[in-house]
Design a protein around this motif. Structure first.
Motif, short mmCIF file in Angstrom:
data_model
loop_
_atom_site.label_atom_id
_atom_site.label_comp_id
_atom_site.label_asym_id
_atom_site.label_seq_id
_atom_site.Cartn_x
_atom_site.Cartn_y
_atom_site.Cartn_z
N ASN A 318 0.83 -1.20 0.00
CA ASN A 318 0.00 0.00 0.00
C ASN A 318 0.86 1.26 0.00
OD1 ASN A 318 -2.36 -1.49 0.04
ND2 ASN A 318 -2.63 -1.35 2.25
N GLU A 322 0.45 4.08 -2.94
CA GLU A 322 0.17 5.50 -2.68
C GLU A 322 1.26 6.38 -3.27
OE1 GLU A 322 0.83 9.25 -1.11
OE2 GLU A 322 1.95 7.61 -0.16
N SER A 326 0.57 8.87 -6.41
CA SER A 326 0.82 10.30 -6.16
C SER A 326 1.82 10.85 -7.17
CB SER A 326 1.35 10.49 -4.74
OG SER A 326 0.37 10.16 -3.78
N ALA A 402 -5.62 3.09 0.12
CA ALA A 402 -4.29 3.59 -0.26
C ALA A 402 -4.31 4.19 -1.66
CB ALA A 402 -3.27 2.46 -0.18
N GLN A 406 -5.69 7.89 0.42
CA GLN A 406 -4.36 8.24 0.94
C GLN A 406 -3.55 9.05 -0.05
OE1 GLN A 406 -2.25 4.86 2.72
NE2 GLN A 406 -4.21 4.00 3.37
N VAL A 407 -3.91 9.01 -1.31
CA VAL A 407 -3.25 9.85 -2.32
C VAL A 407 -3.60 11.32 -2.09
CG1 VAL A 407 -3.17 10.36 -4.81
CG2 VAL A 407 -3.12 7.98 -4.01
N GLN A 433 -1.29 6.27 5.88
CA GLN A 433 0.08 6.15 5.41
C GLN A 433 1.02 5.70 6.53
OE1 GLN A 433 1.19 9.96 3.79
NE2 GLN A 433 -0.55 10.04 2.38
#
Length: 577
Positions: A318, A322, A326, A402, A406-407, A433
């Motif tokens: 994960n 991420e 990103s 994720a 989470q991005v 994260q």
């Protein structure tokens, strides 16, 4: 009246295709209204093209033709047909696509096997190319489900006639037969297939593009068998130019996506580009998530004024997901991760449960032991097919979190409702994260030359925390293990009434050194507790942290590991008397 009918049809056409086709606009991919589109996709690998590692046969049967041979050996041709009929019927359904849309995906990459659309050359007579309806029907159904969810479908020819690479499992390559590169007839068949696909889907606005050849990996003039040292790639470029011209004679609208050699990444000799509506695909696995890792593709985008797309990635933690997403989105690069379904899949959005007794089939295939009886083997295989249904999958919500939430933020989110007083299982730490929801020292596989385990137990979650099956009598099935000094876990708990609590810590250890304490808002709220050796990994004991004051409502509590060498099952918060 005729003019009215024609005008009505034109209005219908405009309404139907008003959103237009995805296409290149300079270095961007845009929709029919010129809006920049960041493709957030998933490759539905394993549905049309089986790869051995997805069903745990990779060590002895990687390509699909070998897998099918193994199955036929066990249950015969008729039984094998029944298995594949159910496997494909359950592999991707409308419910799957509805779920992907709900999770945030806006595109699907469909890895296609040519033999679902047209027979192998040796089965045809007189050199006449013939067609099969099965693959087209599967594609039609998938397109209708995508359109209903406003999801773009990208057609990816994953297994070409003859196979396009020495990495056999990817393209079902059989080295006893001529490859795509060694047979003019195979290339002719490939061109005819893309012409047929273009004719069928040329007016479909939810077809996002044609990924005309997946991961070619072949040495034409170089020494690396997968084409990584090729300097010209002349046969690959010539075939892709030919395919593009054939498609364009039928379909002027859809974006054509090309791939380099060396699993899609070696673009030497592929320029200049030959079409105005193209994108370059690249694939990214097991490396760092920094601008240097994609710089060459970014340079191609600038130099040749063409969009780039991460057509395949995944098989990591994960943390890596991420970071990679990103990196892509901050550079306006769309992506498609891989795959959707795999047996015992930790690093994906879903996991297929291994059927009881499947290991007996694997053991026979691998070690050539006692052959299972036909009825037994067929029952096991049909259960595997049943387990591919969406309603029977394990959904990996931590992976989805994720890839999307989470991005956008480093905020943490509760994994599960934890009500205090009550038990809080160690594996049910917050979503988020590394460094915010938990802290672990090994969190991703960044090196393609060696494999780094991020979750050493490979169970339950795809985060960096090491999780194994739990042996304690009271358990949610899993425990946190391989704990090291300096790591920590965070839990969001709902305290029903402000109070002081005693916290039972359930743990096991066979080595000395275990220490932990509780922390909230950066402050210690408990003493540091040494964890005496219990006598073994499977011998569990309880030790109590006393007088922990918690406010009413939501509390975020961190369990700080001041020393390692122990396993953690749960914390139980009890109101102090």
């Amino acid at each position: 009246m005729k003019k009215i009918i024609v005008f009505s049809f034109m209005c219908f056409a405009v309404a139907s295709f008003g959103q237009g086709f995805l296409h290149r606009e300079g270095q961007k991919i845009v929709d029919g209204n010129g809006k920049n589109i960041v493709l957030r996709g998933l490759g539905v690998g394993g549905w049309m093209v089986q790869e051995g590692y997805m069903i745990q046969t990779g060590a002895f049967a990687g390509p699909q033709y070998k897998i099918k041979q193994k199955i036929t050996d066990l249950i015969g041709e008729k039984g094998t047909e029944e298995f594949y009929k159910e496997y494909k019927a359950n592999g991707i359904t409308k419910r799957d696509i509805d779920s992907l849309a709900a999770w945030g995906f806006n595109s699907i990459r469909l890895p296609m096997h040519y033999n679902l659309y047209t027979p192998a050359i040796e089965t045809e007579k007189g050199g006449q190319i013939t067609w099969l309806e099965e693959g087209f029907k599967m594609t039609d159904d998938l397109l209708s489900w995508c359109a209903a969810n406003k999801i773009y479908l990208i057609l990816d020819l994953h297994a070409t006639p003859g196979g396009q690479g020495k990495d056999a499992a990817i393209s079902d390559y059989d080295d006893s037969k001529p490859s795509l590169w060694e047979s003019a007839a195979n290339q002719d068949k490939m061109v005819a297939l893309w012409e047929k696909l273009a004719q069928r889907y040329k007016d479909s606005p939810w077809i996002g593009g044609y990924d005309i050849i997946n991961e070619p990996n072949w040495n034409f003039t170089g020494t690396n068998q997968n084409g990584c040292d090729e300097t010209s790639n002349a046969p690959l470029r010539a075939l892709q130019v030919r395919l593009t011209n054939a498609i364009r004679a039928i379909d002027p609208h859809h974006m054509i996506i090309i791939e380099g050699n060396c699993w899609g990444n070696n673009y030497n000799g592929m320029f200049p580009l030959w079409d105005e509506n193209m994108a370059l695909s690249f694939h990214k696995y097991w490396n760092q998530n920094d601008i240097a890792s994609i710089q060459k593709m970014v340079d191609y985008r600038t130099q040749y004024n063409v969009p780039i797309w991460l057509g395949e990635s995944g098989e990591n933690s994960n943390v890596w997901f991420e970071e990679a997403i990103s990196l892509m989105e901050s550079n306006n690069i769309g992506w498609a991760f891989w795959p959707m379904k795999k047996i015992e899949n930790l690093a994906g959005v879903t996991s297929v449960t291994k059927a009881p007794n499947y290991d007996k089939l694997l053991d026979y295939w691998k070690n050539d032991g006692e052959k299972p009886k036909v009825d037994f083997a067929k029952k096991v295989l049909m259960q595997i097919a049943e387990n591919y249904k969406m309603q029977n999958l394990t959904i990996r919500y931590d992976v989805i979190d994720a890839m999307f939430r989470q991005v956008q933020t480093n905020d943490t989110k509760k994994y599960k409702n934890h009500v205090v007083p009550g038990k809080v299982f160690a594996t049910e730490f917050d979503l988020g994260q590394n460094g915010f929801a938990y802290s672990d020292k090994d969190v991703a596989n960044y090196d393609g030359t060696k494999f780094t385990q991020w979750n050493k137990g490979g169970k339950m979650r795809n985060d960096g925390v090491d999780i194994v099956a739990c042996t304690d009598k009271i358990t949610n099935g899993f425990q946190v293990s391989f704990i090291e000094e300096g790591e920590w876990l965070q839990f969001t708990v709902d305290v029903k009434k402000q109070s002081t609590f005693n916290v039972d810590v359930r743990y096991s250890s066979e080595k000395a050194g275990g220490k932990l304490y509780l922390e909230q808002d950066g402050k210690k709220i408990s003493e540091t507790m040494e964890l005496p050796v219990t006598g073994g990994e499977t011998i569990w004991k309880t030790i109590t942290l006393k007088n922990i004051a918690l406010k009413q409502g939501i509390n975020k509590i961190r369990v700080q590991f001041e020393g390692g060498n122990f396993n953690l099952n749960f914390l139980e918060f009890k109101t102090a008397k």
